[in-house]
Design an enzyme around this catalytic site. Structure first.
Site, PDB file in Angstrom:
ATOM      1  N   HIS A 237       0.834  -1.076   0.097  1.00  0.00           N
ATOM      2  CA  HIS A 237      -0.038   0.050   0.050  1.00  0.00           C
ATOM      3  C   HIS A 237       0.791   1.129   0.096  1.00  0.00           C
ATOM      4  O   HIS A 237       1.936   1.335   0.690  1.00  0.00           O
ATOM      5  CB  HIS A 237      -0.785  -0.055   1.277  1.00  0.00           C
TER       6      HIS A 237
ATOM      7  N   GLU B  67       0.511   4.318   1.394  1.00  0.00           N
ATOM      8  CA  GLU B  67       0.779   4.612   2.748  1.00  0.00           C
ATOM      9  C   GLU B  67       1.603   4.014   3.702  1.00  0.00           C
ATOM     10  O   GLU B  67       2.487   4.471   4.274  1.00  0.00           O
ATOM     11  CB  GLU B  67      -0.686   4.637   3.507  1.00  0.00           C
TER      12      GLU B  67
ATOM     13  N   CYS C  35      -5.999   2.187   5.747  1.00  0.00           N
ATOM     14  CA  CYS C  35      -6.482   0.939   6.499  1.00  0.00           C
ATOM     15  C   CYS C  35      -5.669   0.869   7.738  1.00  0.00           C
ATOM     16  O   CYS C  35      -4.899   1.448   8.123  1.00  0.00           O
ATOM     17  CB  CYS C  35      -6.232  -0.461   5.642  1.00  0.00           C
TER      18      CYS C  35
ATOM     19  N   CYS D 261      -2.048   0.337   7.468  1.00  0.00           N
ATOM     20  CA  CYS D 261      -1.244   1.450   7.308  1.00  0.00           C
ATOM     21  C   CYS D 261      -1.433   2.498   8.386  1.00  0.00           C
ATOM     22  O   CYS D 261      -0.455   3.086   8.786  1.00  0.00           O
ATOM     23  CB  CYS D 261      -1.865   2.060   6.047  1.00  0.00           C
TER      24      CYS D 261
END
Length: 142
Positions: free
Chosen positions: A58, A60, A88, A91
């Protein structure tokens, strides 16, 4: 939530552009950038879960890891992550651990779920806490 500044909106639009680039590359439509206190872009990332065959890729998380390795604590604390979607839980935890001071996101997790019902996750059953006396020993140390 505080009102967004013109600078916030500009950087958030860039995160959305990065999300489009990720989608165009065949990955999930997520993009993020990290900006210092003076408004300088320090790093940008896109989702690469599919192209890297890595469910943790991801943007992030990648930026939080980069910040933890590359930025002084004071710099991180005064930096802002702009991201196309609310981070999420994985993250969000990494962002907190990295010491970043602020996150600005475009879509909420609920909005994402409405737009992409397939993004909703099946709940996982957890059991615990258990074995407190045994588990606390490595935490407390000798």
């Amino acid at each position: 939530m505080d009102a967004l500044t013109e600078t916030d909106e500009r950087h958030l639009r860039r995160a959305v552009e990065l999300a489009g680039a990720a989608r165009d590359a065949g990955d999930g439509p997520f993009g993020s950038l990290l900006v210092d206190a003076d408004g300088r872009v320090l790093a940008e990332e896109v989702n690469t879960e599919r192209t890297d065959d890595d469910i943790t890729a991801h943007p992030e998380l990648k930026l939080a890891r980069w910040a933890a390795r590359q930025l002084a604590a004071e710099t991180a604390a005064h930096s802002t992550m702009y991201t196309s979607c609310q981070p999420c839980r994985m993250c969000a935890t990494a962002i907190e651990r990295s010491g970043l001071g602020r996150v600005v996101y475009a879509l909420s997790a609920e909005q994402l779920a409405d737009l992409r019902p397939s993004a909703a996750r099946t709940p996982v059953a957890y059991a615990g806490p258990a074995l407190y006396d045994e588990a606390r020993a490595p935490v407390e140390g000798p």
